[in-house]
Design an enzyme around this catalytic site. Structure first.
Site, PDB file in Angstrom:
ATOM      1  N   THR A  45       0.851  -1.195   0.000  1.00 35.34           N
ATOM      2  CA  THR A  45       0.000   0.000   0.000  1.00 35.34           C
ATOM      3  C   THR A  45       0.886   1.245   0.000  1.00 35.34           C
ATOM      4  O   THR A  45       2.063   1.173   0.358  1.00 35.34           O
ATOM      5  CB  THR A  45      -0.969  -0.015   1.196  1.00 35.34           C
ATOM      6  OG1 THR A  45      -0.215  -0.119   2.394  1.00 35.34           O
ATOM      7  CG2 THR A  45      -1.947  -1.175   1.096  1.00 35.34           C
ATOM      8  N   THR A  47       1.585   4.418   1.629  1.00 37.42           N
ATOM      9  CA  THR A  47       2.438   4.903   2.720  1.00 37.42           C
ATOM     10  C   THR A  47       3.362   3.806   3.221  1.00 37.42           C
ATOM     11  O   THR A  47       4.529   4.048   3.527  1.00 37.42           O
ATOM     12  CB  THR A  47       1.586   5.469   3.875  1.00 37.42           C
ATOM     13  OG1 THR A  47       0.773   6.532   3.366  1.00 37.42           O
ATOM     14  CG2 THR A  47       2.447   5.988   5.010  1.00 37.42           C
ATOM     15  N   CYS A  48       2.851   2.601   3.268  1.00 37.05           N
ATOM     16  CA  CYS A  48       3.646   1.472   3.755  1.00 37.05           C
ATOM     17  C   CYS A  48       4.840   1.209   2.842  1.00 37.05           C
ATOM     18  O   CYS A  48       5.947   0.939   3.313  1.00 37.05           O
ATOM     19  CB  CYS A  48       2.776   0.222   3.855  1.00 37.05           C
ATOM     20  SG  CYS A  48       1.295   0.458   4.873  1.00 37.05           S
ATOM     21  N   SER A  49       4.636   1.291   1.541  1.00 32.88           N
ATOM     22  CA  SER A  49       5.684   0.987   0.562  1.00 32.88           C
ATOM     23  C   SER A  49       6.593   2.172   0.248  1.00 32.88           C
ATOM     24  O   SER A  49       7.750   1.984  -0.120  1.00 32.88           O
ATOM     25  CB  SER A  49       5.064   0.500  -0.742  1.00 32.88           C
ATOM     26  OG  SER A  49       4.500  -0.775  -0.568  1.00 32.88           O
ATOM     27  N   LEU A  53       8.090   0.995   5.502  1.00 34.17           N
ATOM     28  CA  LEU A  53       9.085  -0.066   5.367  1.00 34.17           C
ATOM     29  C   LEU A  53      10.432   0.475   4.882  1.00 34.17           C
ATOM     30  O   LEU A  53      11.474   0.122   5.455  1.00 34.17           O
ATOM     31  CB  LEU A  53       8.573  -1.183   4.456  1.00 34.17           C
ATOM     32  CG  LEU A  53       9.531  -2.350   4.198  1.00 34.17           C
ATOM     33  CD1 LEU A  53      10.010  -3.003   5.489  1.00 34.17           C
ATOM     34  CD2 LEU A  53       8.867  -3.382   3.282  1.00 34.17           C
TER      35      LEU A  53
END
Length: 157
Positions: A45, A47-49, A53
């Protein structure tokens, strides 16, 4: 919701490694270690990517210099998705842990219902764990990304 000073609940998480599927017992996995554990609502997703992370990938060596034995990312996804996401992000120093049925996330009291996006998911958070006990807990308000960043955690180590 779990609080600082409390032990992690008994639960299992999955990890797909070069040796195949591993099922980790949480108390055993984190025993006698200083661990940074962060959670995301979903692998791949935005923000996560783009931020969450990658921040831990870039700062992994700095965290280890401060005594961190393990960095782990957890998401309510399956182990195959988590492994593919880790490979895509060059997260070779991070354990990509799958909470496929959200049982760990629910045991922590950190679940959220994302509706049609993906159902029950994890809230975004980061914690520092020492010998299975939470020593720092940083839970993001909805749609935020600040206190659970790698940079924020690094300042707490």
């Amino acid at each position: 919701m779990i609080q600082q000073g409390q032990p992690l609940p008994s639960a299992t998480l999955s990890e797909l490694t070069a040796d195949g599927m591993q099922t980790h017992d949480i108390p055993a996995l984190f025993a006698d270690k200083k661990v940074v554990l962060f959670a995301v609502p979903g692998a791949f997703t935005p923000t996560c990517s783009e931020s969450h992370l990658p921040g831990f990938v870039v700062n992994a060596d700095k965290m280890k210099e401060k005594g961190v034995d393990m960095i782990a990312c957890v998401s309510v996804n399956d182990a195959f998705v988590m492994q593919a996401w880790g490979e895509a992000q060059n997260a070779n120093q991070i354990h990509m842990l799958a909470d496929g049925d959200a049982s760990f996330t629910k045991a922590l009291g950190l679940e959220m219902d994302s509706g049609k996006f993906g159902g029950i998911r994890s809230q975004r958070y980061a914690m520092i764990i020492e010998n299975g006990t939470v020593t720092q807990l940083n839970v993001e308000p909805p749609k935020s990304f600040d206190v659970s960043s790698a940079e924020a955690v690094l300042k707490q180590l």
